[in-house]
Design an enzyme around this catalytic site. Structure first.
Site, PDB file in Angstrom:
ATOM      1  N   ASN A  89      -7.576  -3.017  14.127  1.00 17.25           N
ATOM      2  CA  ASN A  89      -8.933  -3.396  13.707  1.00 17.25           C
ATOM      3  C   ASN A  89      -8.897  -4.551  12.700  1.00 17.25           C
ATOM      4  O   ASN A  89      -9.848  -4.767  11.971  1.00 17.25           O
ATOM      5  CB  ASN A  89      -9.680  -2.187  13.124  1.00 17.25           C
ATOM      6  CG  ASN A  89      -9.001  -1.630  11.874  1.00 17.25           C
ATOM      7  OD1 ASN A  89      -8.043  -2.203  11.366  1.00 17.25           O
ATOM      8  ND2 ASN A  89      -9.507  -0.516  11.366  1.00 17.25           N
ATOM      9  N   GLU A 117      -9.554  -2.093   5.081  1.00 19.17           N
ATOM     10  CA  GLU A 117     -10.220  -1.783   6.337  1.00 19.17           C
ATOM     11  C   GLU A 117     -11.481  -2.634   6.520  1.00 19.17           C
ATOM     12  O   GLU A 117     -12.035  -3.153   5.553  1.00 19.17           O
ATOM     13  CB  GLU A 117     -10.625  -0.300   6.323  1.00 19.17           C
ATOM     14  CG  GLU A 117      -9.458   0.670   6.312  1.00 19.17           C
ATOM     15  CD  GLU A 117      -8.857   0.917   7.688  1.00 19.17           C
ATOM     16  OE1 GLU A 117      -8.760  -0.031   8.486  1.00 19.17           O
ATOM     17  OE2 GLU A 117      -8.477   2.073   7.951  1.00 19.17           O
ATOM     18  N   HIS A 166      -7.105  -4.855  10.019  1.00 15.31           N
ATOM     19  CA  HIS A 166      -6.883  -4.592   8.588  1.00 15.31           C
ATOM     20  C   HIS A 166      -5.575  -5.226   8.131  1.00 15.31           C
ATOM     21  O   HIS A 166      -4.637  -5.389   8.914  1.00 15.31           O
ATOM     22  CB  HIS A 166      -6.956  -3.091   8.245  1.00 15.31           C
ATOM     23  CG  HIS A 166      -5.827  -2.238   8.713  1.00 15.31           C
ATOM     24  ND1 HIS A 166      -5.974  -1.212   9.621  1.00 15.31           N
ATOM     25  CD2 HIS A 166      -4.508  -2.211   8.375  1.00 15.31           C
ATOM     26  CE1 HIS A 166      -4.818  -0.607   9.812  1.00 15.31           C
ATOM     27  NE2 HIS A 166      -3.922  -1.197   9.083  1.00 15.31           N
ATOM     28  N   ASP A 173       0.810  -1.222   0.000  1.00 17.46           N
ATOM     29  CA  ASP A 173       0.000   0.000   0.000  1.00 17.46           C
ATOM     30  C   ASP A 173       0.841   1.269   0.000  1.00 17.46           C
ATOM     31  O   ASP A 173       2.060   1.222   0.156  1.00 17.46           O
ATOM     32  CB  ASP A 173      -0.958  -0.008   1.205  1.00 17.46           C
ATOM     33  CG  ASP A 173      -0.283  -0.457   2.489  1.00 17.46           C
ATOM     34  OD1 ASP A 173       0.953  -0.394   2.574  1.00 17.46           O
ATOM     35  OD2 ASP A 173      -0.998  -0.877   3.419  1.00 17.46           O
TER      36      ASP A 173
END
Ligand code: GLP
Length: 249
Positions: free
Chosen positions: A136, A143, A138, A67
């Site tokens: 979380n 996400e 990801h 990313d």
């Protein structure tokens, strides 16, 4: 899934480096999927040490990063381009022309995403994908969502991710709100996956990833469906897992 629990961050990094190095020994022209964040830093240090002692050769390897933040130029010190150069690429013999990272400053982000997927396909897909995990759950910048995003895509980062990543920025308000991320399908098509996590803050995400149902609100849970995943943890990140799922090292 093979879950390996190590005593410390250093042990986790060493174990990951052994698996990574094994991949490059077996296939010097491997296509490597690489991650950013604080988690893989120890792995990268180990790889640099192996390279410096002539036990690892990146000369034929190709790399694709997961990313990049949208809006940052490659030379921006907060960009993942910069991170990778500083923490790995400038210290090993990977060829610059074999390094691929999505361009966050591309004029046409959608086109950049399509181009990235076709480049990965053109190189034969990823042999070994290194992953960290967000609090979380990801992976890359995929996400929690109501569906799994398949291809490389533009992501609107969650508030909690922006907050967690603000520690890397001198000005926390400067964390970009958008990123380009490799999609779940591309990650799942990697022949082998190596997920690393350390620290108590990751324990819940790891528990949900391994013990919960497979669902897009826990993006990493999709890894339950991959046939060759090694999850290497330190004791703190593994602290919520039942012992019988883990191999202790
Ligand atoms: C970022 C990256 C992820 C990484 C995550 C965790 O959001 N896009 O690839 O896994 O941070 O970072 P850290 O390893 O610093 O906890």
């Amino acid at each position: 899934m093979r879950i390996i629990v190590t005593k410390s961050y250093e042990e986790m990094s060493k174990m990951a480096a052994r698996i990574f190095a094994g991949q490059l020994y077996v296939k010097p022209a491997s296509v490597l999927g690489l991650a950013t964040g604080s988690t893989p830093l120890g792995l990268y240090k180990e790889l640099i040490a192996l390279y410096q002692s002539s036990r690892l050769d990146f000369s034929e390897a190709v790399s694709f990063n997961l990313d990049e933040y949208i809006g940052l130029k490659r030379e921006d010190v907060q960009s993942y381009h910069y991170f990778m150069k500083e923490n790995l690429f400038s210290k090993v013999n990977i060829r610059p022309e074999n390094i691929y990272i999505p361009r966050g400053d591309a004029p046409d982000i959608q086109r950049e995403c399509q181009l990235y997927d076709s480049l990965i396909a053109q190189k034969g897909g990823i042999d070994l994908q290194v992953l960290g995990i967000g609090r979380n759950a990801h992976i890359g910048f995929n996400e929690p969502d109501d569906k799994f995003e398949v291809k490389t895509h533009k992501v609107c980062l969650k508030e909690e991710t922006i907050k967690a990543n603000a520690r890397f920025f001198a000005n926390p308000a400067a964390v970009p709100h958008y990123a380009i991320s490799m999609g779940i399908k591309t990650i799942m098509q990697a022949k082998k996956i190596l997920l690393l996590a350390n620290g108590k803050a990751k324990a819940e995400a790891i528990y949900e990833t391994v013990c919960g149902g497979v669902c897009p609100s826990v993006p990493a849970s999709i890894l339950q469906l991959h046939c060759d995943v090694d999850i290497i943890l330190d004791e703190a990140a593994a602290s919520l897992l039942p012992n019988d799922l883990c191999k202790f090292n």
